[in-house]
Scaffold this motif. Sequence first.
Motif, PDB file in Angstrom:
ATOM      1  N   MET A   1      40.188 -87.721  55.579  1.00  0.00           N
ATOM      2  CA  MET A   1      41.765 -88.024  56.242  1.00  0.00           C
ATOM      3  C   MET A   1      41.899 -89.393  55.767  1.00  0.00           C
ATOM      4  O   MET A   1      43.016 -89.575  55.201  1.00  0.00           O
TER       5      MET A   1
ATOM      6  N   LYS B   1      38.372 -83.303  68.812  1.00  0.00           N
ATOM      7  CA  LYS B   1      38.245 -82.384  68.286  1.00  0.00           C
ATOM      8  C   LYS B   1      36.922 -81.662  68.164  1.00  0.00           C
ATOM      9  O   LYS B   1      36.698 -80.464  68.356  1.00  0.00           O
ATOM     10  N   TYR B   2      35.744 -82.314  67.779  1.00  0.00           N
ATOM     11  CA  TYR B   2      34.463 -82.025  67.627  1.00  0.00           C
ATOM     12  C   TYR B   2      33.887 -82.169  68.693  1.00  0.00           C
ATOM     13  O   TYR B   2      32.639 -81.512  68.925  1.00  0.00           O
TER      14      TYR B   2
ATOM     15  N   GLU C   1      30.368 -82.545  60.316  1.00  0.00           N
ATOM     16  CA  GLU C   1      31.702 -82.112  59.887  1.00  0.00           C
ATOM     17  C   GLU C   1      32.707 -83.180  60.467  1.00  0.00           C
ATOM     18  O   GLU C   1      33.818 -83.419  59.578  1.00  0.00           O
ATOM     19  N   ALA C   2      32.488 -83.892  61.559  1.00  0.00           N
ATOM     20  CA  ALA C   2      33.616 -84.494  62.296  1.00  0.00           C
ATOM     21  C   ALA C   2      33.440 -85.994  61.093  1.00  0.00           C
ATOM     22  O   ALA C   2      34.525 -86.680  61.114  1.00  0.00           O
TER      23      ALA C   2
ATOM     24  N   ILE D   1      39.311 -87.419  66.118  1.00  0.00           N
ATOM     25  CA  ILE D   1      38.113 -86.969  65.630  1.00  0.00           C
ATOM     26  C   ILE D   1      37.131 -86.263  66.682  1.00  0.00           C
ATOM     27  O   ILE D   1      36.717 -85.154  66.801  1.00  0.00           O
TER      28      ILE D   1
ATOM     29  N   GLU E   1      35.409 -85.226  57.813  1.00  0.00           N
ATOM     30  CA  GLU E   1      36.708 -85.004  58.177  1.00  0.00           C
ATOM     31  C   GLU E   1      37.585 -86.273  58.245  1.00  0.00           C
ATOM     32  O   GLU E   1      38.647 -86.715  57.771  1.00  0.00           O
ATOM     33  N   SER E   2      36.855 -87.219  59.083  1.00  0.00           N
ATOM     34  CA  SER E   2      37.387 -88.569  59.098  1.00  0.00           C
ATOM     35  C   SER E   2      37.532 -89.312  57.920  1.00  0.00           C
ATOM     36  O   SER E   2      38.530 -90.060  57.733  1.00  0.00           O
TER      37      SER E   2
ATOM     38  N   GLN F   1      28.083 -82.315  52.261  1.00  0.00           N
ATOM     39  CA  GLN F   1      29.648 -81.811  52.373  1.00  0.00           C
ATOM     40  C   GLN F   1      30.565 -82.777  51.529  1.00  0.00           C
ATOM     41  O   GLN F   1      31.281 -82.322  51.133  1.00  0.00           O
TER      42      GLN F   1
END
Length: 380
Positions: A173, A158-159, A165-166, A155, A169-170, A204
């Motif tokens: 996931m 990616k970020y 957002e990171a 992650i 997403e983690s 989010q």
Amino acid sequence: MTINLGMPQAPLPVLAPRRPTRRINVGSVPVGGGAPVSVQSMTTTKTTDINGTLQQIAELTATGCDIVRVAVPSQDDADVLHIIAKKSRIPVIADIHFNPKYVFAAIDAGCAAVRVNPGNIKAFDDKIAEIAKAATDAGVSLRIGVNAGSLDPRIMKKYGSATAEALVESALMEAALFEEVGFRDYKISVKHHDPVVMVNAYRQLSAATDVPLHLGVTEAGPMMQGTVKSSLAFGILLAEGIGDTIRVSLSSPPIEEVKVGTKLLEAMNLRPRQLEIVSCPGCGRAQVDIWGLADEVTAGLEGMTVPLRVAVMGCVVNGPGEAREADLGVAAGNGKGQIFVKGEVLKTVPESEIVATLIEEANRLAAESGELGSPQVVIA
């Protein structure tokens, strides 16, 4: 006219309805699904110090803590979990990092829940099905605890940094992996030291899932800074109906975390209000030592939990009105204080007798109500 601003009979107004979430159980404490927002803390003792850990848990329990977390960094810690989990009066969560074998040890030990940090556990994803089965069989829930300081390297690559957002997403996931094997008894946290990033992450996450959320500003800092940052972030989110359980992370004794968290929920009408001290900040109009009076009254009422509002006021501008509106109050000035009980003047006493009189009357009101317990005091 008699005025009672104690425990209301009707539901208190809130800033927003709670966000609908699924309900899980952390031992005897329901989380999500409309259950009351619970307060958590974490012990600072070595877990292997069984007596010290249990003593701290007892102090947290007496202060109003609903759920407690203990660190499990070694096998020695895992080996004593069964004693702590059995003797604690509130549900115990085992905090696991780096080694998935401690997850199974905590489940076997009878812990109410296990916090796992996927970013810190190697080969964690390969153990999902096994962990889910063990937790299901034991009736244990989990917290997927994502932290800005320990994000999965994939992650971070990616970020580039621990953005909102990171974090989301983690968390999603890892949650998806548990969902794939049919395990749904978990909550999620996405903690960051920056309250702005933290708030954005939880917003989010709230929009993306019905999983109950554990709120926290990680590494919030010393007492003053940590209280401000946590109150800011929690206040925003709870005002939007987001959040099912909270932990105020302070570089202070954990009992202070519980006090701050409890008073925050009370201030937002998310927990019944208990003893509340209303006191003026002091100004050039004050004719008494209002700071000293407020501190002495607070200390004198320690050990009492009642739905009681006590006003300690030091001038003629707002003093009589605030004292009259409270269950119990004093409007002080010129070396004396006018004592009000339930909106009526009881008597006038010398300044030297104000504290003793307020404490005596508070104890009398508490005895009449039949509600005694630990203190929850606010200086407003």
